[in-house]
Structure formats: structure tokens, C-alpha cells
Design a protein around this motif. Structure first.
Motif, PDB file in Angstrom:
ATOM      1  N   LEU A 375       0.839  -1.192   0.000  1.00  0.00           N
ATOM      2  CA  LEU A 375       0.000   0.000   0.000  1.00  0.00           C
ATOM      3  C   LEU A 375       0.878   1.246   0.000  1.00  0.00           C
ATOM      4  O   LEU A 375       1.826   1.347   0.783  1.00  0.00           O
ATOM      5  N   ALA A 376       0.554   2.174  -0.892  1.00  0.00           N
ATOM      6  CA  ALA A 376       1.184   3.488  -0.901  1.00  0.00           C
ATOM      7  C   ALA A 376       0.123   4.522  -0.550  1.00  0.00           C
ATOM      8  O   ALA A 376      -0.877   4.659  -1.262  1.00  0.00           O
ATOM      9  N   LEU A 377       0.331   5.226   0.544  1.00  0.00           N
ATOM     10  CA  LEU A 377      -0.626   6.216   1.025  1.00  0.00           C
ATOM     11  C   LEU A 377      -0.052   7.623   0.832  1.00  0.00           C
ATOM     12  O   LEU A 377       0.866   8.025   1.558  1.00  0.00           O
ATOM     13  N   PRO A 378      -0.543   8.376  -0.151  1.00  0.00           N
ATOM     14  CA  PRO A 378      -0.090   9.773  -0.283  1.00  0.00           C
ATOM     15  C   PRO A 378      -0.735  10.631   0.795  1.00  0.00           C
ATOM     16  O   PRO A 378      -1.889  10.414   1.165  1.00  0.00           O
ATOM     17  N   PHE A 379       0.006  11.605   1.310  1.00  0.00           N
ATOM     18  CA  PHE A 379      -0.582  12.472   2.331  1.00  0.00           C
ATOM     19  C   PHE A 379       0.039  13.858   2.270  1.00  0.00           C
ATOM     20  O   PHE A 379       1.128  14.070   1.718  1.00  0.00           O
TER      21      PHE A 379
END
Length: 430
Positions: A375-379
Motif C-alpha cells: 500500500l502506498a498512502l499519499p498524504f
């Protein structure tokens, strides 16, 4: 046959409204009864997660609600028409007790025809998670917020008014049968098609007393509904430490604070401490969005903002699955075909933090149930005064990647995409 009422007979419009209302109310009642039985089955500990039962319950509830809306507008139209028409008098006005009872029942019944579907509609609009009404005008109502407390109140009022409707409906039917079997008069025939020649009722005066008694009855019905909601609320407060009337944001904040206090039985291993935040999710059920969130979770954050794009730290997040609140489908979400919180009580996200040219991301592994997926979570991140940070991010998951609801392959019933929304405020701890 005249469309309008006369002093001795009902017109075709009144007759049509009468029988259409009866058909709609009976259909809604039977469907609601069946749907409630299915809901109790789904919520029972013995439920095996059968998608067929879940889909059947949602279908029954949607039809029940749609028919209820039709009954509401039909009832309003019927009352509006009745106001403009003469009402044929009683054939036996000299029987004072029976005449009074008939008038009271009619007034209470008219109120129930409007109050029952209206309270159900408000309950639907206030509920988070629902089987939708089948019409193109949306699921919301003006001035009706999404609120568990409001939904619980109008669920109780809907139950109380439906009981008033059932009782008066049965009394109305019993009275009609009495006129046929015992009195052998034309009272029922006046409401049937091709009623033929009808006797002229004797002269009579109508009093306001039946309407006043009906208002007293309705005051009792509504008071009973409110008291029932309060008792349910008190029970929930005793059991869970909070009232149903709290907003979801307030309840979430309280639970998050408790989770942070209970987290690691001491200082967190990271150099940032989460002070407040939310972990929400949105699903699509029967084409409508249903939103909720996890109340209990904890995060270990090590972060140092680099001057240039590159590694920035790491994060480990542990989520208490049983703390999920998802409106009326919360219990269903805990079932074996979904999160299966009994077997898999925790979810976990371990990731490396990176600064990008624009923004940040957390890249790692998310584990839900017994499935682990990358999972890649941009924030986005804002740091104030060097010691306070505000973070917000969103990511879309496919529930089937984690075997959540794998028995539901119809995306129209339950969408594949699950939107996660994360916000938090953290303070540097060392």
C-alpha cells in the motif's frame, strides 16, 4: 358514478384513495415484518454470513421504504381531498358510544397514515448505512442530519405510530365487518364500486370531541415513543459509557483519546505522539455511500522532515477492528464474510515515510484479516513551530484483495472500492 362525494355516498376519487391506501399500508407492513425478521437473523450470533439472506433483507427494506413513501404522499392527497368533500353521515348516529368510537378511530387512523411513513422516512434520512429508497430524489431530507441519536428517536416513534396504525386499522376493519354481519346495513357498500342505491343517513351533528380524544391518543403514542427511545439510550449509555445522542465526531474523539492513553502502557517508541485524529472509511452499498470510522487505533511515528526529497522516517499503525462504527451495517461488517473481528481483531500498517517533490507518502504493507497487500498512502503534511504536525491523506482499497465480502461479487450491491480517509494532529515528543 360521480367522482365527488354526496350526502349518502362516496365518490370514485375517495374510493380509489381508500383502497389504494389500504393496499400500500398492508404491503408495507408485511414487507417490513419480513425484513425485520431477516435483520434479526443477520444480527444473531448464529448467522453464517449468507449473502443471499443479506441481499434479500436489503431488497425487502428498500421495497418497504419505497412503498412507505408512496403511502405517505397518497395519505396526504387523500386527506386533502377529504377536506374538500362532504362526508356521508353515520347510518346509526343514535348509537352514541359506537358513533364516538368510529369517529375517534377515523381521526387516529388518519394521523397514523401520515405519521408512520413520515417517522420512517426521517429515521432513514438520519441513519448511517441503509437500504435505499427507490426514487430519483436522493436519500436525504432537509434539516435532518446524519445522527445515531436522531435515528434512534425516530425509529422508536416509527414503531409506536405503526402500532397505532395497526390497532386502528384492525378496529376499522372490525367495524366494517360488524356493519355487514350484525347490522346488515349499507355502511361498507358505500365504499365499494357500483354500490347502487344507498339510503340517506339521518340528520346528525358532528362534534369536536372525537378529534380532541384522538389528539390525546396521539400525545400518548408520541410520548411512549420518546420514552422508549430514552430507555434505549440509557441502556446504551450504561453499557457503552456514552449516549446514542452524541455526535459521531464527539464519540470518535473520546474513543481516540482513550485509545491513545491505553496505547502502549507508556511512552510511544516514536518521536511524535498523536494527539487527535480520525480513521474513516466509505463504502458503496446499493449505489449509496455509507461512511463510518474506527474509534480505537494507535500509531508509532518516527519522522524527521528532510530538506530534500527522500526517506523521512517510518510508521506503524495498529487498528482495533471491533471499534468500527458503520451505521446500521456495523454488525454485518463484523461477520465472518467481512472483517471477521472475532478471528482477526487487529489490522496493521507498517510503512516507510518518504518526502516527495510535492507532498509525502507512506509506502508499506497493510494487513487485514490474514491478507497482506502493498500500500502506498499519499498524504499532505503541515508542520507548525517545529513541534506540531497536521496530516491528511486518502487512499482507495479493493475489499476483495483482503477477502472482505468475497461472497458479494455484485458491485451494485456492495462496491469493491473502500475509501480510507486519515487525519491526525501530532506533537513532537522528543
Amino acid at each position: 358514478m360521480s367522482a365527488h362525494n354526496t350526502a349518502s355516498s362516496y365518490g370514485t376519487v375517495t374510493k380509489s384513495f381508500h383502497w389504494l391506501t389500504a393496499l400500500l399500508l398492508i404491503s408495507a407492513f408485511l414487507l417490513g415484518l419480513n425484513a425485520s425478521d431477516l435483520a434479526h437473523e443477520i444480527q444473531s450470533p448464529e448467522f453464517d454470513g449468507s449473502q443471499e439472506v443479506i441481499s434479500r433483507a436489503m431488497l425487502r427494506f428498500s421495497i418497504h421504504k419505497t412503498i412507505g413513501i408512496a403511502a405517505f404522499f397518497t395519505g396526504l392527497a387523500r386527506i386533502a381531498w377529504a377536506i374538500t368533500q362532504p362526508k356521508p353521515g353515520l347510518l346509526h348516529p343514535e348509537n352514541k358510544p359506537e358513533a364516538l368510537a368510529a369517529e375517534v378511530v377515523h381521526w387516529v387512523l388518519y394521523g397514523a397514515m401520515v405519521a408512520t411513513p413520515l417517522t420512517g422516512w426521517i429515521h432513514h434520512a438520519a441513519t448511517i448505512g441503509y437500504a435505499p429508497i427507490w426514487w430519483p430524489f436522493g436519500q436525504e431530507l432537509p434539516f435532518v442530519p446524519k445522527s445515531e441519536g436522531l435515528a434512534a428517536l425516530f425509529a422508536s416513534l416509527h414503531w409506536a405510530s405503526s402500532k397505532a396504525l395497526q390497532i386502528t386499522f384492525l378496529l376499522h376493519v372490525a367495524g366494517a365487518l360488524k356493519h355487514v354481519v350484525i347490522d346488515r346495513d349499507a355502511t361498507l357498500r358505500r365504499m365499494l364500486p357500483k354500490s347502487g342505491a344507498l339510503p340517506m343517513p339521518p340528520a346528525q351533528k358532528h362534534s369536536a370531541i372525537p378529534a380532541v380524544i384522538a389528539l390525546v391518543v396521539w400525545a400518548g403514542v408520541l410520548t411512549g415513543g420518546v420514552l422508549m427511545a430514552q430507555q434505549s439510550d440509557d441502556h446504551a449509555s450504561h453499557s457503552h459509557g456514552q449516549t446514542q445522542g452524541q455526535t459521531s465526531d464527539s464519540a470518535l474523539a473520546a474513543d481516540l483519546a482513550e485509545a491513545q492513553q491505553d496505547g502502549d502502557e507508556g511512552e510511544p517508541a516514536g518521536n511524535w505522539r498523536v494527539e487527535e485524529g480520525s480513521l474513516g472509511l466509505t463504502i458503496q452499498q446499493m449505489g449509496s455511500g455509507v461512511s463510518g470510522g474506527f474509534a480505537n487505533w494507535q500509531a508509532d511515528i518516527i519522522f524527521d522532515d528532510p530538506a530534500a526529497p527522500g526517506p523521512a522516517g517510518q510508521v506503524s499503525v495498529e487498528i482495533d477492528i471491533a471499534s468500527l462504527s458503520l451505521g446500521t451495517v456495523t454488525d454485518q461488517a463484523m461477520g465472518s464474510d467481512y472483517f471477521d473481528s472475532a478471528s482477526y481483531p487487529k489490522a496493521r500498517f507498517d510503512a516507510q515515510l518518504e518526502k516527495l517533490e510535492t507532498g509525502y507518502q507512506a509506502v508499506g504493507q497493510l494487513t487485514i484479516r490474514d491478507k497482506t497487500q502493498p500500500l502506498a498512502l499519499p498524504f499532505e503534511l503541515q508542520i507548525t513551530g517545529g513541534d506540531w504536525a497536521e496530516m491528511s491523506g486518502q487512499v482507495v482499497l479493493n475489499r476483495l484483495d483482503f477477502d472482505i465480502g468475497k461472497g458479494t461479487q455484485d458491485e451494485g450491491t456492495l462496491g469493491f472500492d473502500v475509501v480510507l480517509d486519515i487525519t491526525l494532529t501530532a506533537q513532537r515528543s522528543n
